[in-house]
Motif scaffolding. Structure first.
Motif, PDB file in Angstrom:
ATOM      1  N   ARG A  24       0.918  -1.303   0.007  1.00 11.96           N
ATOM      2  CA  ARG A  24       0.170  -0.131  -0.077  1.00 11.96           C
ATOM      3  C   ARG A  24       0.987   1.250   0.080  1.00 11.96           C
ATOM      4  NH1 ARG A  24      -3.691  -1.932   4.774  1.00 11.96           N
ATOM      5  NH2 ARG A  24      -4.659  -3.731   3.667  1.00 11.96           N
ATOM      6  N   VAL A  25       1.839   1.153   0.767  1.00 14.68           N
ATOM      7  CA  VAL A  25       2.832   2.331   1.152  1.00 14.68           C
ATOM      8  C   VAL A  25       3.492   2.604  -0.436  1.00 14.68           C
ATOM      9  CG1 VAL A  25       4.820   3.101   1.909  1.00 14.68           C
ATOM     10  CG2 VAL A  25       3.181   2.392   3.539  1.00 14.68           C
ATOM     11  N   LEU A  27       2.466   1.640  -3.303  1.00 20.32           N
ATOM     12  CA  LEU A  27       1.533   2.083  -4.304  1.00 20.32           C
ATOM     13  C   LEU A  27       1.156   3.497  -4.329  1.00 20.32           C
ATOM     14  CD1 LEU A  27      -1.117  -0.777  -4.409  1.00 20.32           C
ATOM     15  CD2 LEU A  27      -0.008   0.116  -6.365  1.00 20.32           C
ATOM     16  N   GLU A  28       0.997   3.945  -2.894  1.00 16.15           N
ATOM     17  CA  GLU A  28       1.085   5.313  -2.842  1.00 16.15           C
ATOM     18  C   GLU A  28       2.197   6.295  -3.240  1.00 16.15           C
ATOM     19  OE1 GLU A  28       0.515   6.469   1.270  1.00 16.15           O
ATOM     20  OE2 GLU A  28       0.516   8.618   0.772  1.00 16.15           O
ATOM     21  N   MET A  29       3.376   5.903  -3.071  1.00 14.82           N
ATOM     22  CA  MET A  29       4.635   6.294  -3.625  1.00 14.82           C
ATOM     23  C   MET A  29       4.479   6.562  -5.189  1.00 14.82           C
ATOM     24  SD  MET A  29       7.644   5.212  -1.077  1.00 14.82           S
ATOM     25  CE  MET A  29       7.711   5.323   0.498  1.00 14.82           C
ATOM     26  N   ALA A  31       2.180   6.401  -7.249  1.00 21.12           N
ATOM     27  CA  ALA A  31       1.334   7.251  -7.710  1.00 21.12           C
ATOM     28  C   ALA A  31       1.531   8.803  -7.529  1.00 21.12           C
ATOM     29  CB  ALA A  31      -0.066   7.017  -7.052  1.00 21.12           C
ATOM     30  N   ASP A  32       2.148   8.814  -6.452  1.00 19.56           N
ATOM     31  CA  ASP A  32       2.735  10.293  -6.291  1.00 19.56           C
ATOM     32  C   ASP A  32       4.053  10.676  -7.309  1.00 19.56           C
ATOM     33  OD1 ASP A  32       2.105  10.644  -2.569  1.00 19.56           O
ATOM     34  OD2 ASP A  32       0.942  11.224  -4.500  1.00 19.56           O
ATOM     35  N   GLU A  34       4.499   9.598 -10.060  1.00 22.24           N
ATOM     36  CA  GLU A  34       3.724   9.676 -11.380  1.00 22.24           C
ATOM     37  C   GLU A  34       3.310  11.242 -11.585  1.00 22.24           C
ATOM     38  OE1 GLU A  34       4.053   7.885 -14.600  1.00 22.24           O
ATOM     39  OE2 GLU A  34       5.020   6.369 -13.503  1.00 22.24           O
ATOM     40  N   ASP A  35       2.454  11.726 -10.469  1.00 26.64           N
ATOM     41  CA  ASP A  35       1.688  12.870 -10.466  1.00 26.64           C
ATOM     42  C   ASP A  35       2.811  13.923 -10.530  1.00 26.64           C
ATOM     43  OD1 ASP A  35      -1.272  11.607  -8.365  1.00 26.64           O
ATOM     44  OD2 ASP A  35      -0.839  11.711 -10.683  1.00 26.64           O
ATOM     45  N   LEU A  36       3.825  13.753  -9.747  1.00 28.68           N
ATOM     46  CA  LEU A  36       4.796  14.874  -9.573  1.00 28.68           C
ATOM     47  C   LEU A  36       5.387  14.899 -10.797  1.00 28.68           C
ATOM     48  CD1 LEU A  36       6.121  16.866  -7.603  1.00 28.68           C
ATOM     49  CD2 LEU A  36       7.785  15.107  -7.046  1.00 28.68           C
ATOM     50  N   GLU A  38       4.258  14.231 -13.859  1.00 27.11           N
ATOM     51  CA  GLU A  38       3.465  15.021 -14.864  1.00 27.11           C
ATOM     52  C   GLU A  38       3.194  16.672 -14.446  1.00 27.11           C
ATOM     53  OE1 GLU A  38      -0.233  12.739 -15.122  1.00 27.11           O
ATOM     54  OE2 GLU A  38       0.817  11.177 -15.781  1.00 27.11           O
ATOM     55  N   HIS A  39       3.175  16.901 -13.040  1.00 26.82           N
ATOM     56  CA  HIS A  39       3.398  18.237 -12.559  1.00 26.82           C
ATOM     57  C   HIS A  39       4.568  19.254 -13.279  1.00 26.82           C
ATOM     58  CE1 HIS A  39       3.419  21.913  -9.972  1.00 26.82           C
ATOM     59  NE2 HIS A  39       4.395  21.645  -9.741  1.00 26.82           N
ATOM     60  N   LYS A 246       0.063  -0.691 -13.362  1.00 27.31           N
ATOM     61  CA  LYS A 246       0.341   0.056 -14.608  1.00 27.31           C
ATOM     62  C   LYS A 246       0.375   1.705 -14.307  1.00 27.31           C
ATOM     63  CE  LYS A 246      -2.423  -2.394 -17.870  1.00 27.31           C
ATOM     64  NZ  LYS A 246      -2.062  -3.877 -17.188  1.00 27.31           N
ATOM     65  N   GLY A 248       0.947   5.912 -15.623  1.00 31.85           N
ATOM     66  CA  GLY A 248       0.134   6.655 -16.585  1.00 31.85           C
ATOM     67  C   GLY A 248       1.161   7.153 -17.375  1.00 31.85           C
TER      68      GLY A 248
ATOM     69  N   TYR B  32       1.560  14.382  -2.852  1.00 31.23           N
ATOM     70  CA  TYR B  32       2.442  14.916  -3.702  1.00 31.23           C
ATOM     71  C   TYR B  32       1.873  16.406  -3.756  1.00 31.23           C
ATOM     72  CZ  TYR B  32      -0.296  16.051  -7.891  1.00 31.23           C
ATOM     73  OH  TYR B  32      -1.106  16.438  -8.857  1.00 31.23           O
ATOM     74  N   TYR B  54       5.725  11.328   4.152  1.00 33.25           N
ATOM     75  CA  TYR B  54       5.099   9.857   4.391  1.00 33.25           C
ATOM     76  C   TYR B  54       4.986   9.539   5.997  1.00 33.25           C
ATOM     77  CZ  TYR B  54       4.749   9.528  -0.617  1.00 33.25           C
ATOM     78  OH  TYR B  54       4.338   9.771  -1.964  1.00 33.25           O
ATOM     79  N   TRP B  70      -8.500   5.475  -0.936  1.00 33.39           N
ATOM     80  CA  TRP B  70      -7.873   5.166  -2.243  1.00 33.39           C
ATOM     81  C   TRP B  70      -9.084   5.516  -3.195  1.00 33.39           C
ATOM     82  CZ3 TRP B  70      -3.055   3.865  -3.266  1.00 33.39           C
ATOM     83  CH2 TRP B  70      -2.400   3.665  -2.146  1.00 33.39           C
ATOM     84  N   ARG B  76      -6.382   5.032 -14.840  1.00 30.71           N
ATOM     85  CA  ARG B  76      -4.840   4.833 -14.955  1.00 30.71           C
ATOM     86  C   ARG B  76      -4.056   4.278 -13.718  1.00 30.71           C
ATOM     87  NH1 ARG B  76      -3.837  10.793 -15.853  1.00 30.71           N
ATOM     88  NH2 ARG B  76      -1.922  10.275 -15.145  1.00 30.71           N
ATOM     89  N   ARG B  77      -4.281   4.627 -12.516  1.00 28.80           N
ATOM     90  CA  ARG B  77      -3.738   3.806 -11.527  1.00 28.80           C
ATOM     91  C   ARG B  77      -4.520   4.333  -9.918  1.00 28.80           C
ATOM     92  NH1 ARG B  77      -0.436   7.887 -13.286  1.00 28.80           N
ATOM     93  NH2 ARG B  77      -0.368   9.752 -12.365  1.00 28.80           N
TER      94      ARG B  77
END
Lengths: 250, 115
Positions: A24-25, A27-29, A31-32, A34-36, A38-39, A246, A248, B32, B54, B70, B76-77
């Motif tokens: 879970r940790v 997965l969270e990292m 996602a962050d 990927e988002d960062l 894209e930012h 997967k 993004g 983020y 974190y 969640w 996408r994810r």
């Protein structure tokens, strides 16, 4: 697969957390990250530079990973972490010795005093030793997986193959013991046919406990192997799922 | 209500926790976003590394001050969003008062006035 899979893999290797918290940790990292990324791309940063910046920010120090581990640690784990490395190793070694001694003494006491076992073939000692070894191995695995929650994939399967080996070997020993005793008594009956009935009774007394114990050890070891293997497989699947999540990609 | 005194031994940790709670008071956010917004709103004064962020987020979540949800609907994810709980709002209010009181007394000492 996420573009940051190698970094996640490295973090996963360094992060000492039990499953499923660990995935879970991660997965969270992921996602962050990927988002960062894209930012930064949205701000006009080149792809390579954006990836570099994200990697830099998500490469954690040992201290940071230790803080994360402490937040999720069980009370037992927190107690263990408060001890020095040497004290912790001594404590675990002492527990192992005490457990082994307890199982050995209990096994011998049962074998020497319980009626069915005292009349049994000497092979019963071999089967009993296998059973005791299986019990110790299973206890250590249970301690590692469920109490200490050591879910390092490199150590997960340690000792599991031994349980299957014990299961198979105890049945083999049981069958061999029956064969040896029956053969021995059959030879005696040939020399003294009038003692055939007594010989058959002696054969049952000497072989039945061995076969019973052998089957008990075999089934017990197999069940323990099955339960522990399922837990290990679940942990391995959780580890793999994070890396295969997967991303993004754009 | 008299503000509770701050635990001065862990001022840095307490400060970071309050800052994160304050950011979440304006709406749910991803991890983020918290780091980026904190740096932006403080003019670069407060910069949280993800190695610091974190553990704080997970600790606040375990304490029931924030709730992590969640986002299962993302094609996408999976992404995790944090939002402030009612308990978190009460804690934020109490801590804000504590910090206000702390700095008031701090400057009283520094500037040589009387408490």
């Amino acid at each position: 697969m996420t573009r940051f899979a190698p970094l996640i893999r490295v973090t996963s290797d360094r992060l000492d957390l039990p499953q499923p918290i660990k995935s879970r940790v991660l997965l969270e990292m992921a996602a962050d990250m990927e988002d960062l990324y894209e930012h930064y791309r949205g701000q006009g940063t080149a792809a390579e530079r954006a990836e570099e910046q994200v990697t830099e920010q998500f490469t954690f120090s040992e201290q940071a990973l230790r803080r994360l581990t402490q937040v999720h640690a069980s009370p037992y784990r927190r107690l263990m972490d408060s001890l020095s490395e040497r004290t912790r190793a001594l404590w675990e070694r002492a527990m192992f010795i005490i457990l082994t001694a307890f199982v050995a003494v209990l096994t011998m006491e049962v074998m020497m005093t319980a009626q069915p076992f005292s009349d049994a073939s000497p092979f019963i000692w071999v089967v009993a030793a296998l059973g005791a070894a299986g019990l110790v191995i299973a206890s250590l695995r249970i301690y590692a997986l469920y109490v200490k929650m050591d879910h390092d994939v490199r150590r997960l399967r340690r000792g599991l193959d031994a349980l299957i080996g014990i299961s198979v070997f105890s049945v083999v020993i049981g069958h061999y013991a029956v064969l040896v005793e029956m053969f021995r008594i059959a030879r005696a009956v040939i020399d003294e046919p009038e003692r055939a009935f007594v010989g058959a009774s002696i054969c049952v007394l000497r072989t039945a406990p061995v076969m019973n114990l052998a089957l008990l050890v075999a089934i017990g070891a197999a069940v323990l192997w099955f339960v522990l293997s399922r837990t290990v497989t679940r942990i391995e699947a959780a580890e793999a799922s994070v890396l295969l999540a997967k991303g993004g990609a754009s | 209500m008299k503000p509770q005194p701050l635990e001065t031994q862990n001022l840095s940790r307490s400060c970071h926790e309050v800052l994160i709670l304050a950011l979440l008071a304006t709406g749910p956010k991803h991890g983020y976003q918290l780091a980026l917004e904190l740096e932006e709103r403080s003019g670069g004064e407060f910069r949280l590394t993800y190695g610091t962020l974190y553990p704080i987020l997970h600790k606040l979540e375990k304490g029931g001050l924030i709730e992590g949800v969640w986002d299962e609907g993302s094609p996408r994810r999976k992404r995790k969003t944090y939002k402030l709980t009612r308990k978190g709002r009460r804690h934020l209010k109490a801590q804000t008062e504590a910090w206000r009181s702390f700095f008031s007394r701090f400057f009283t000492v520094v500037e040589g006035g009387e408490a």
